[in-house]
Design a protein around this motif. Structure first.
Motif, short mmCIF file in Angstrom:
data_model
loop_
_atom_site.label_atom_id
_atom_site.label_comp_id
_atom_site.label_asym_id
_atom_site.label_seq_id
_atom_site.Cartn_x
_atom_site.Cartn_y
_atom_site.Cartn_z
N PHE A 5 -3.94 -8.98 -3.90
CA PHE A 5 -2.92 -8.31 -3.08
C PHE A 5 -1.53 -8.79 -3.50
N GLU A 6 -1.38 -10.11 -3.69
CA GLU A 6 -0.08 -10.66 -4.07
C GLU A 6 0.35 -10.16 -5.44
N LEU A 7 -0.58 -10.13 -6.38
CA LEU A 7 -0.24 -9.65 -7.72
C LEU A 7 0.06 -8.15 -7.71
N PHE A 8 -0.71 -7.38 -6.96
CA PHE A 8 -0.44 -5.95 -6.81
C PHE A 8 0.99 -5.74 -6.35
N LEU A 9 1.36 -6.43 -5.27
CA LEU A 9 2.69 -6.27 -4.70
C LEU A 9 3.75 -6.74 -5.69
N ASP A 10 3.50 -7.84 -6.36
CA ASP A 10 4.46 -8.36 -7.34
C ASP A 10 4.71 -7.34 -8.44
N ILE A 11 3.65 -6.76 -8.96
CA ILE A 11 3.78 -5.76 -10.03
C ILE A 11 4.55 -4.54 -9.55
N VAL A 12 4.13 -3.96 -8.43
CA VAL A 12 4.78 -2.71 -8.00
C VAL A 12 6.22 -2.93 -7.57
N LEU A 13 6.53 -4.09 -7.00
CA LEU A 13 7.93 -4.35 -6.62
C LEU A 13 8.79 -4.62 -7.85
N ALA A 36 5.94 9.45 -4.18
CA ALA A 36 6.89 8.38 -3.82
C ALA A 36 6.83 7.97 -2.34
N PRO A 37 6.80 8.91 -1.38
CA PRO A 37 6.74 8.47 0.02
C PRO A 37 5.48 7.65 0.33
N CYS A 38 4.39 8.00 -0.30
CA CYS A 38 3.14 7.25 -0.11
C CYS A 38 3.24 5.87 -0.74
N LYS A 39 3.92 5.78 -1.87
CA LYS A 39 4.08 4.49 -2.52
C LYS A 39 4.85 3.52 -1.64
N THR A 40 5.90 4.00 -0.98
CA THR A 40 6.66 3.11 -0.11
C THR A 40 5.81 2.67 1.08
N LYS A 41 4.96 3.53 1.59
CA LYS A 41 4.05 3.16 2.69
C LYS A 41 3.02 2.14 2.21
N ILE A 42 2.48 2.35 1.02
CA ILE A 42 1.50 1.42 0.46
C ILE A 42 2.14 0.03 0.34
N ILE A 43 3.35 -0.02 -0.18
CA ILE A 43 4.06 -1.30 -0.31
C ILE A 43 4.24 -1.94 1.06
N SER A 44 4.64 -1.16 2.05
CA SER A 44 4.84 -1.69 3.40
C SER A 44 3.54 -2.24 3.99
N ILE A 45 2.44 -1.53 3.76
CA ILE A 45 1.15 -1.98 4.27
C ILE A 45 0.76 -3.33 3.64
N VAL A 46 0.89 -3.42 2.32
CA VAL A 46 0.51 -4.66 1.64
C VAL A 46 1.43 -5.81 2.05
N THR A 65 2.87 -6.16 4.92
CA THR A 65 2.45 -6.55 6.26
C THR A 65 1.16 -7.36 6.22
N MET A 66 0.20 -6.92 5.40
CA MET A 66 -1.07 -7.64 5.29
C MET A 66 -0.87 -9.07 4.76
N LEU A 67 0.11 -9.25 3.89
CA LEU A 67 0.39 -10.57 3.32
C LEU A 67 1.32 -11.40 4.20
N GLY A 68 1.81 -10.80 5.29
CA GLY A 68 2.69 -11.54 6.19
C GLY A 68 4.12 -11.66 5.69
N ARG A 69 4.50 -10.83 4.75
CA ARG A 69 5.86 -10.87 4.23
C ARG A 69 6.86 -10.15 5.14
#
Length: 111
Positions: free
Chosen positions: A4-12, A90-100, A102-106
């Motif tokens: 999850f952390e690496l996914f978020l790191d890559i996409v951000l 794109a709108p779904c991508k921003t939601k996916i990022i927000s979900i991840v 939140t799941m990681l507590g960021r």
């Protein structure tokens, strides 16, 4: 680092959230690099392939570290998740990022 952390790191790393612009081409390069690392290639070997490593040099060490420290199935799941992300609008991508996030507590969950 977990998937999850690496996914978020890559996409951000390859996103401009202010303008909802995403460098899917670079996310795809990360997927290809993960496959190479999963199959035993070194960072040097991937860096030598300029067509693959160009513009993603900054994340190659993280990708290699992840791929060498988890089972191949976990690497495959991350590759699949990144693939789904690149296909989303794109709108779904921003939601996916927000979900991840939140799941990681960021970000704090709304209650």
């Amino acid at each position: 680092m977990n998937s999850f952390e690496l996914f978020l790191d890559i996409v951000l790393t390859f996103s401009d959230l202010k303008w909802s612009q995403f460098r899917d081409d670079l996310v795809v390069k990360c997927m290809k690099a993960l496959r190479k690392f999963r199959d035993g290639r070194s960072v040097g070997e991937v860096l030598a392939d300029k067509k693959l490593s160009s513009e993603i040099e900054g994340v190659l060490e993280k990708l290699h570290s992840f791929a060498s420290s988890v089972p191949k199935e976990e690497v495959n799941r991350l590759i699949d998740a990144l693939g789904m992300f690149t296909k989303a609008p794109a709108p779904c991508k921003t939601k996916i990022i927000s979900i991840v996030e939140t799941m990681l507590g960021r970000v704090e969950a709304k209650g």
